[in-house]
Design a protein around this motif. Structure first.
Motif, PDB file in Angstrom:
ATOM      1  N   MET A  33      14.672 -13.607  25.981  1.00 29.70           N
ATOM      2  CA  MET A  33      14.628 -14.239  27.288  1.00 29.70           C
ATOM      3  C   MET A  33      15.914 -15.048  27.483  1.00 29.70           C
ATOM      4  O   MET A  33      16.137 -16.023  26.772  1.00 29.70           O
ATOM      5  N   PRO A  34      16.771 -14.631  28.367  1.00 30.82           N
ATOM      6  CA  PRO A  34      18.045 -15.328  28.550  1.00 30.82           C
ATOM      7  C   PRO A  34      17.868 -16.684  29.247  1.00 30.82           C
ATOM      8  O   PRO A  34      16.901 -16.903  29.966  1.00 30.82           O
ATOM      9  N   ILE A  35      18.807 -17.586  28.990  1.00 33.80           N
ATOM     10  CA  ILE A  35      18.870 -18.842  29.729  1.00 33.80           C
ATOM     11  C   ILE A  35      20.150 -18.809  30.554  1.00 33.80           C
ATOM     12  O   ILE A  35      21.086 -18.079  30.222  1.00 33.80           O
ATOM     13  N   THR A  36      20.173 -19.574  31.617  1.00 38.86           N
ATOM     14  CA  THR A  36      21.348 -19.604  32.480  1.00 38.86           C
ATOM     15  C   THR A  36      22.003 -20.969  32.382  1.00 38.86           C
ATOM     16  O   THR A  36      21.353 -21.990  32.572  1.00 38.86           O
ATOM     17  N   VAL A  37      23.289 -20.951  32.066  1.00 40.97           N
ATOM     18  CA  VAL A  37      24.066 -22.185  31.937  1.00 40.97           C
ATOM     19  C   VAL A  37      25.340 -22.013  32.747  1.00 40.97           C
ATOM     20  O   VAL A  37      26.097 -21.072  32.507  1.00 40.97           O
ATOM     21  N   ALA A  38      25.541 -22.905  33.714  1.00 42.96           N
ATOM     22  CA  ALA A  38      26.732 -22.858  34.577  1.00 42.96           C
ATOM     23  C   ALA A  38      26.916 -21.474  35.199  1.00 42.96           C
ATOM     24  O   ALA A  38      28.016 -20.938  35.234  1.00 42.96           O
ATOM     25  N   GLY A  39      25.813 -20.869  35.625  1.00 48.01           N
ATOM     26  CA  GLY A  39      25.862 -19.569  36.270  1.00 48.01           C
ATOM     27  C   GLY A  39      26.016 -18.389  35.334  1.00 48.01           C
ATOM     28  O   GLY A  39      26.076 -17.248  35.773  1.00 48.01           O
ATOM     29  N   LYS A  40      26.096 -18.643  34.032  1.00 47.10           N
ATOM     30  CA  LYS A  40      26.270 -17.574  33.047  1.00 47.10           C
ATOM     31  C   LYS A  40      24.957 -17.348  32.307  1.00 47.10           C
ATOM     32  O   LYS A  40      24.304 -18.282  31.863  1.00 47.10           O
ATOM     33  N   SER A  41      24.583 -16.087  32.153  1.00 49.11           N
ATOM     34  CA  SER A  41      23.372 -15.735  31.429  1.00 49.11           C
ATOM     35  C   SER A  41      23.681 -15.665  29.935  1.00 49.11           C
ATOM     36  O   SER A  41      24.614 -14.989  29.511  1.00 49.11           O
ATOM     37  N   ILE A  42      22.887 -16.391  29.144  1.00 52.58           N
ATOM     38  CA  ILE A  42      23.070 -16.447  27.688  1.00 52.58           C
ATOM     39  C   ILE A  42      21.856 -15.806  27.039  1.00 52.58           C
ATOM     40  O   ILE A  42      20.724 -16.229  27.279  1.00 52.58           O
ATOM     41  N   GLU A  43      22.090 -14.800  26.200  1.00 48.60           N
ATOM     42  CA  GLU A  43      20.985 -14.084  25.543  1.00 48.60           C
ATOM     43  C   GLU A  43      20.381 -14.899  24.415  1.00 48.60           C
ATOM     44  O   GLU A  43      21.097 -15.502  23.611  1.00 48.60           O
ATOM     45  N   THR A  44      19.045 -14.912  24.378  1.00 43.21           N
ATOM     46  CA  THR A  44      18.307 -15.547  23.284  1.00 43.21           C
ATOM     47  C   THR A  44      17.257 -14.560  22.785  1.00 43.21           C
ATOM     48  O   THR A  44      16.919 -13.602  23.476  1.00 43.21           O
TER      49      THR A  44
END
Length: 110
Positions: A1-12
């Motif tokens: 489930m990705p998280i979004t930081v500063a408009g960027k999707s980060i994979e987790t």
């Protein structure tokens, strides 16, 4: 489930740990903490930064006993105890702090 930081999707992964350690930043840590309804204080950052240094040196995320002992050596006995660490990271000091630090899940954690 990705998280979004500063408009960027980060994979987790399914437990919320970063898929790639290179995606870590303080902003990513803050976003992960927000998901857990946790606001990171200076005390949280001491533990998070300690874990990142520990990982750089040993290439392993410490289990809670090792973490507690190592924190006690570096930051003093008032911080190197389970009660203090569980107050900061109620979901488990090793698991939760490692997640916020962008490290893999510690060995032996369920």
């Amino acid at each position: 489930m990705p998280i979004t930081v500063a408009g960027k999707s980060i994979e987790t992964d399914e437990e919320g740990y970063l898929a790639s350690r290179t995606d870590w930043s303080e902003e990513v840590a803050k976003e992960m903490a927000k998901v857990d309804n946790c606001e990171l204080s200076q005390n949280h950052w001491e533990v998070i930064n300690f874990l990142r240094e520990y990982y750089e040196e040993y290439q392993i995320a410490p289990a809670v006993r090792v973490l507690t002992k190592a924190i006690g050596k570096k930051l003093g006995p008032d911080k190197g105890n389970s009660k203090y660490l569980y107050e900061l990271f109620p979901y488990g000091p090793a698991k939760q702090a490692c997640k916020y630090a962008g490290l893999p899940k510690p060995t032996g954690c369920v």
